[in-house]
Design a protein around this motif. Sequence first.
Motif, PDB file in Angstrom:
ATOM      1  N   TRP A   1       0.830  -1.194   0.000  1.00  0.00           N
ATOM      2  CA  TRP A   1       0.000   0.000   0.000  1.00  0.00           C
ATOM      3  C   TRP A   1       0.869   1.250   0.000  1.00  0.00           C
ATOM      4  O   TRP A   1       1.975   1.248   0.539  1.00  0.00           O
ATOM      5  N   GLN A   2       0.322   2.304  -0.593  1.00  0.00           N
ATOM      6  CA  GLN A   2       0.965   3.605  -0.488  1.00  0.00           C
ATOM      7  C   GLN A   2      -0.107   4.689  -0.415  1.00  0.00           C
ATOM      8  O   GLN A   2      -1.252   4.470  -0.817  1.00  0.00           O
ATOM      9  N   ASP A   3       0.258   5.829   0.128  1.00  0.00           N
ATOM     10  CA  ASP A   3      -0.673   6.943   0.250  1.00  0.00           C
ATOM     11  C   ASP A   3      -0.884   7.631  -1.092  1.00  0.00           C
ATOM     12  O   ASP A   3      -0.002   7.641  -1.955  1.00  0.00           O
ATOM     13  N   LEU A   4      -2.069   8.212  -1.234  1.00  0.00           N
ATOM     14  CA  LEU A   4      -2.390   9.066  -2.369  1.00  0.00           C
ATOM     15  C   LEU A   4      -2.884  10.398  -1.814  1.00  0.00           C
ATOM     16  O   LEU A   4      -3.469  10.439  -0.726  1.00  0.00           O
ATOM     17  N   LEU A   5      -2.653  11.481  -2.521  1.00  0.00           N
ATOM     18  CA  LEU A   5      -3.046  12.812  -2.068  1.00  0.00           C
ATOM     19  C   LEU A   5      -4.493  12.823  -1.581  1.00  0.00           C
ATOM     20  O   LEU A   5      -5.393  12.373  -2.290  1.00  0.00           O
ATOM     21  N   PRO A   6      -4.754  13.312  -0.354  1.00  0.00           N
ATOM     22  CA  PRO A   6      -6.131  13.320   0.176  1.00  0.00           C
ATOM     23  C   PRO A   6      -7.074  14.170  -0.679  1.00  0.00           C
ATOM     24  O   PRO A   6      -6.638  15.084  -1.386  1.00  0.00           O
TER      25      PRO A   6
ATOM     26  N   HIS B   1     -17.096  17.634  -8.066  1.00  0.00           N
ATOM     27  CA  HIS B   1     -16.427  16.695  -8.976  1.00  0.00           C
ATOM     28  C   HIS B   1     -14.966  17.120  -9.049  1.00  0.00           C
ATOM     29  O   HIS B   1     -14.656  18.222  -9.506  1.00  0.00           O
ATOM     30  N   TRP B   2     -14.089  16.247  -8.580  1.00  0.00           N
ATOM     31  CA  TRP B   2     -12.661  16.524  -8.599  1.00  0.00           C
ATOM     32  C   TRP B   2     -11.942  15.463  -9.448  1.00  0.00           C
ATOM     33  O   TRP B   2     -12.420  14.332  -9.593  1.00  0.00           O
ATOM     34  N   SER B   3     -10.779  15.849  -9.973  1.00  0.00           N
ATOM     35  CA  SER B   3      -9.949  14.869 -10.680  1.00  0.00           C
ATOM     36  C   SER B   3      -8.479  15.187 -10.450  1.00  0.00           C
ATOM     37  O   SER B   3      -8.112  16.320 -10.103  1.00  0.00           O
ATOM     38  N   ILE B   4      -7.669  14.154 -10.640  1.00  0.00           N
ATOM     39  CA  ILE B   4      -6.229  14.318 -10.526  1.00  0.00           C
ATOM     40  C   ILE B   4      -5.561  13.350 -11.493  1.00  0.00           C
ATOM     41  O   ILE B   4      -6.030  12.208 -11.680  1.00  0.00           O
ATOM     42  N   ALA B   5      -4.498  13.791 -12.168  1.00  0.00           N
ATOM     43  CA  ALA B   5      -3.766  12.927 -13.098  1.00  0.00           C
ATOM     44  C   ALA B   5      -2.992  11.876 -12.309  1.00  0.00           C
ATOM     45  O   ALA B   5      -2.324  12.199 -11.317  1.00  0.00           O
ATOM     46  N   VAL B   6      -3.089  10.624 -12.747  1.00  0.00           N
ATOM     47  CA  VAL B   6      -2.388   9.525 -12.073  1.00  0.00           C
ATOM     48  C   VAL B   6      -1.748   8.609 -13.114  1.00  0.00           C
ATOM     49  O   VAL B   6      -2.192   8.521 -14.269  1.00  0.00           O
TER      50      VAL B   6
ATOM     51  N   ASP C   1       0.560   4.679 -12.904  1.00  0.00           N
ATOM     52  CA  ASP C   1       1.296   3.648 -12.177  1.00  0.00           C
ATOM     53  C   ASP C   1       1.173   3.821 -10.665  1.00  0.00           C
ATOM     54  O   ASP C   1       2.137   3.680  -9.913  1.00  0.00           O
ATOM     55  N   GLY C   2      -0.023   4.149 -10.216  1.00  0.00           N
ATOM     56  CA  GLY C   2      -0.296   4.228  -8.799  1.00  0.00           C
ATOM     57  C   GLY C   2       0.153   5.496  -8.112  1.00  0.00           C
ATOM     58  O   GLY C   2       0.074   5.597  -6.881  1.00  0.00           O
ATOM     59  N   LYS C   3       0.579   6.494  -8.868  1.00  0.00           N
ATOM     60  CA  LYS C   3       1.057   7.736  -8.278  1.00  0.00           C
ATOM     61  C   LYS C   3       0.318   8.934  -8.881  1.00  0.00           C
ATOM     62  O   LYS C   3      -0.049   8.918 -10.057  1.00  0.00           O
ATOM     63  N   ALA C   4       0.159   9.970  -8.062  1.00  0.00           N
ATOM     64  CA  ALA C   4      -0.422  11.216  -8.549  1.00  0.00           C
ATOM     65  C   ALA C   4       0.645  12.020  -9.286  1.00  0.00           C
ATOM     66  O   ALA C   4       1.787  12.125  -8.820  1.00  0.00           O
ATOM     67  N   LEU C   5       0.265  12.579 -10.429  1.00  0.00           N
ATOM     68  CA  LEU C   5       1.194  13.372 -11.228  1.00  0.00           C
ATOM     69  C   LEU C   5       1.025  14.867 -10.960  1.00  0.00           C
ATOM     70  O   LEU C   5       1.743  15.685 -11.552  1.00  0.00           O
ATOM     71  N   GLU C   6       0.083  15.206 -10.093  1.00  0.00           N
ATOM     72  CA  GLU C   6      -0.171  16.605  -9.754  1.00  0.00           C
ATOM     73  C   GLU C   6      -0.170  16.756  -8.236  1.00  0.00           C
ATOM     74  O   GLU C   6      -0.350  15.772  -7.505  1.00  0.00           O
ATOM     75  N   LYS C   7      -0.014  18.003  -7.766  1.00  0.00           N
ATOM     76  CA  LYS C   7       0.078  18.268  -6.338  1.00  0.00           C
ATOM     77  C   LYS C   7      -1.245  18.662  -5.712  1.00  0.00           C
ATOM     78  O   LYS C   7      -1.312  18.860  -4.500  1.00  0.00           O
ATOM     79  N   GLU C   8      -2.297  18.790  -6.523  1.00  0.00           N
ATOM     80  CA  GLU C   8      -3.615  19.103  -5.974  1.00  0.00           C
ATOM     81  C   GLU C   8      -4.706  18.599  -6.908  1.00  0.00           C
ATOM     82  O   GLU C   8      -4.466  18.377  -8.106  1.00  0.00           O
TER      83      GLU C   8
END
Length: 424
Positions: free
Chosen positions: A197-202, A236-241, A243-250
């Motif tokens: 497991w790993q964390d993803l931006l809240p 409605h929110w979205s974030i670029a991801v 390989d299991g990681k967020a590519l953006e900071k918000e």
Amino acid sequence: MARPSGKQKSTKLVIVCVVLLGFGLIGDYLWASSPHFASSSYISNWVSPNNPQSNVIIPKQEPHLADTKPLKIKVDGVHDRSLSATFADLPAPELKWEKMANAPVPRLDGAAIQIKDLLYVFAGYGTIDFVHSHVDIYNFTGNTWGGRFDMPKEMAHSHLGMVTDGRYIYVVTGQHGPQCRGPTARNFVLDTKTRKWQDLLPLPAPRYAPATQLWRGRLHVMGGSKENRHTPALEHWSIAVKDGKALEKEWRTEIQIPRGGPHRACVVVNDKLLIIGGQEGDFMAKPGSPIFKCSRRNEIVYDEVHMLDDEMKWKPLPPMLKPDSHIEFAWTIVNNSIVIAGGTTEKHPITKKMVLVGEVFQFNLDTLTWSVIGKLPYRVKTTLVGFWNGWLYFTSGQRDRGPDDPAPKKVMADMWRTKLKLNS
């Protein structure tokens, strides 16, 4: 003492009869004007064959509640399920269901993700006072359960948003703890190859049961219920991801969904994003309760279907055949159709109890039409669905009280399957 005369006896008898008749008329009037009578009967004219001019009041139930001869369908080729005309059951063709090995634990409001021939089943209530914090895996090829492992302690236990890219499973927000405790904004990612497991931006704010999907390289999270568990959310929110990681900071704010609330199916198919069914409102924690005891509130279940496409505008599609909620993990895609099993519909019009759904629905994406393609072995909500090698599977959830009572009762660990053939 002198005995009463015959005339006095007759007078008293008449008075007694008049009094009894009066009580009878008053009782009849009160019964006829009672809410029970008014809600379950009509005033209708009936012509007696013996008296063509007679008009009488005949109690008559609503057509969908009338007593009818039960319909028998095969559950596993041997046992029958009797279907009475209780509220909202729809006619459907017979399906032959086969009982498989039970899940290791019963689950309500759990989550599930299928990757190839594996169904990952997460969390959920065991009882209203106990929640699971682990993952079980069902292997469709071997038809066996195994491979249990733990979830992070901070991860929500129910009302999760969840989606996969084929390797990584993105777990979004949800309720942390039993009864009607609060939501968390924490998000996690599971690498199914390493089971790490790993964390993803809240999230910007915590939510219950938001619609969640991967679409065009972005993780989309929509709607759900707000922090009080009842108020519908429209955000409605979205974030670029990748390989299991967020590519953006918000998280990025996107176009709001047309109607808020939790417990809807959210599907990406043919490069279109669809949200299906759901509800507004949900149980809330009783004010002042130290255990956040659940308290029922009004819920509005809907049949709406909306699609987001290249224009980034929500467009309505043909609605479901009846309102349906608690279906966020009760769907799968088969031959360019969306198949949905069970759920909850509008409350019973007289008892006001929650009504579970026992139908299997098909939404044909070529014709944009809905149909009922079969019956489940019983009505069930928050069931977890998978499809493999021509077989439709479902497991877990909360089932009805019996063929004649669609209200929810027992939390299940059952696993069933049926061979499913659909026209493309």
